[in-house]
Design a protein around this motif. Structure first.
Motif, PDB file in Angstrom:
ATOM      1  N   TYR A  34      43.818  42.075  27.107  1.00 42.20           N
ATOM      2  CA  TYR A  34      44.614  43.066  27.830  1.00 42.20           C
ATOM      3  C   TYR A  34      45.653  42.374  28.714  1.00 42.20           C
ATOM      4  O   TYR A  34      46.822  42.762  28.746  1.00 42.20           O
ATOM      5  N   THR A  35      45.226  41.328  29.431  1.00 43.67           N
ATOM      6  CA  THR A  35      46.128  40.606  30.339  1.00 43.67           C
ATOM      7  C   THR A  35      47.293  39.991  29.573  1.00 43.67           C
ATOM      8  O   THR A  35      48.454  40.101  29.977  1.00 43.67           O
ATOM      9  N   VAL A  36      46.980  39.356  28.453  1.00 45.24           N
ATOM     10  CA  VAL A  36      48.018  38.713  27.642  1.00 45.24           C
ATOM     11  C   VAL A  36      49.025  39.750  27.137  1.00 45.24           C
ATOM     12  O   VAL A  36      50.237  39.534  27.182  1.00 45.24           O
ATOM     13  N   ARG A  37      48.490  40.908  26.716  1.00 45.41           N
ATOM     14  CA  ARG A  37      49.352  41.960  26.164  1.00 45.41           C
ATOM     15  C   ARG A  37      50.167  42.648  27.259  1.00 45.41           C
ATOM     16  O   ARG A  37      51.383  42.784  27.181  1.00 45.41           O
ATOM     17  N   LYS A  38      49.471  43.041  28.318  1.00 43.07           N
ATOM     18  CA  LYS A  38      50.096  43.795  29.400  1.00 43.07           C
ATOM     19  C   LYS A  38      51.271  43.031  30.041  1.00 43.07           C
ATOM     20  O   LYS A  38      52.283  43.619  30.391  1.00 43.07           O
ATOM     21  N   PHE A  39      51.096  41.731  30.211  1.00 43.74           N
ATOM     22  CA  PHE A  39      52.137  40.950  30.872  1.00 43.74           C
ATOM     23  C   PHE A  39      53.012  40.169  29.881  1.00 43.74           C
ATOM     24  O   PHE A  39      53.681  39.202  30.259  1.00 43.74           O
ATOM     25  N   ASN A  40      52.957  40.595  28.614  1.00 38.52           N
ATOM     26  CA  ASN A  40      53.825  39.990  27.583  1.00 38.52           C
ATOM     27  C   ASN A  40      53.767  38.470  27.561  1.00 38.52           C
ATOM     28  O   ASN A  40      54.798  37.796  27.543  1.00 38.52           O
ATOM     29  N   MET A  41      52.568  37.927  27.559  1.00 35.16           N
ATOM     30  CA  MET A  41      52.442  36.484  27.698  1.00 35.16           C
ATOM     31  C   MET A  41      52.709  35.712  26.414  1.00 35.16           C
ATOM     32  O   MET A  41      53.067  34.535  26.465  1.00 35.16           O
ATOM     33  N   ALA A  42      52.500  36.351  25.278  1.00 31.78           N
ATOM     34  CA  ALA A  42      52.647  35.598  24.026  1.00 31.78           C
ATOM     35  C   ALA A  42      53.240  36.454  22.918  1.00 31.78           C
ATOM     36  O   ALA A  42      52.953  37.646  22.819  1.00 31.78           O
ATOM     37  N   HIS A  43      54.094  35.825  22.114  1.00 27.12           N
ATOM     38  CA  HIS A  43      54.705  36.505  20.973  1.00 27.12           C
ATOM     39  C   HIS A  43      54.591  35.606  19.759  1.00 27.12           C
ATOM     40  O   HIS A  43      54.432  34.394  19.897  1.00 27.12           O
TER      41      HIS A  43
END
Ligand SMILES: [Zn+2]
Length: 199
Positions: A34-43
């Motif tokens: 959730y954290t990675v997704r919510k804060f756009n950490m990785a693409h």
């Protein structure tokens, strides 16, 4: 939540909700994603670098990044590595809330950006976890780590020698820890307030 949650809890939230081992790991991994997704950490196409170390938070961060890489196909590398376009660091609620208070005390609110979940290349996948949650995850998953357990959260994790080391940062951390004991969830509230500010 399963039948074991009530009979064999390993963790209890401030609101009294309890989790057994399996449900805790499930909660932890979901919150990480959730954290990675919510804060756009990785693409897709990103290469995430991280420092390989043997301290608690470093070991847990590596474990989660490896899981994430397998799941998403996004590449991870150990630093230093020039190919890395993102750098994952192991900041948690405890370290961030201490930094936020320190910044407040110094009266330098322009440097709050450093305490956000991402800053330029830097990403903080453990941003929404308490140190005590990170420790419990490591224990359940049998991850090997060296050095002191985090002091924050409760005094049972406090290394006795820490108290001898008097410097400003330790004082602030001690202050935030004491405050958390009297007002559970205050660390989370500090971090959440900052997020609100930058929404
Ligand atoms: Zn359960």
């Amino acid at each position: 939540m399963c039948k074991l949650c009530e009979t064999n809890p390993v963790y209890e939230f401030t609101n009294k909700r309890k989790l057994c081992k399996r449900c805790f790991v499930n909660y932890f991994v979901k919150k990480f994603l959730y954290t990675v997704r919510k804060f756009n950490m990785a693409h897709q196409g990103d290469i995430i670098g991280y420092k390989k170390g043997n301290k608690l938070k470093e070991v847990v961060l590596e474990d989660l990044l490896e899981f994430f890489s397998k799941k998403s196909g996004i590449k991870i590398v150990t630093l230093p590595n020039t190919k890395a376009n993102k750098i994952a660091v192991d900041s948690s609620i405890d370290s961030e809330s201490t930094e936020i208070i320190e910044t407040l005390i110094k009266g330098n609110s322009s440097s709050f950006e450093k305490q956000l979940p991402t800053e330029n290349k830097i990403i903080k996948p453990l941003y929404l976890f308490l140190d005590e949650e990170i420790l419990l995850y490591a224990k359940i998953k049998n991850l090997k780590f060296k050095g002191g357990e985090p002091s924050a959260g409760s005094s049972q994790f406090m290394h006795p020698r820490r108290k001898l080391k008097i410097n400003k940062k330790d004082n602030i951390q001690e202050f935030v820890d004491q405050f958390e004991k009297k007002h559970p969830e205050v660390k989370r509230a500090i971090v959440n307030s900052l997020l609100e500010l930058y929404k």
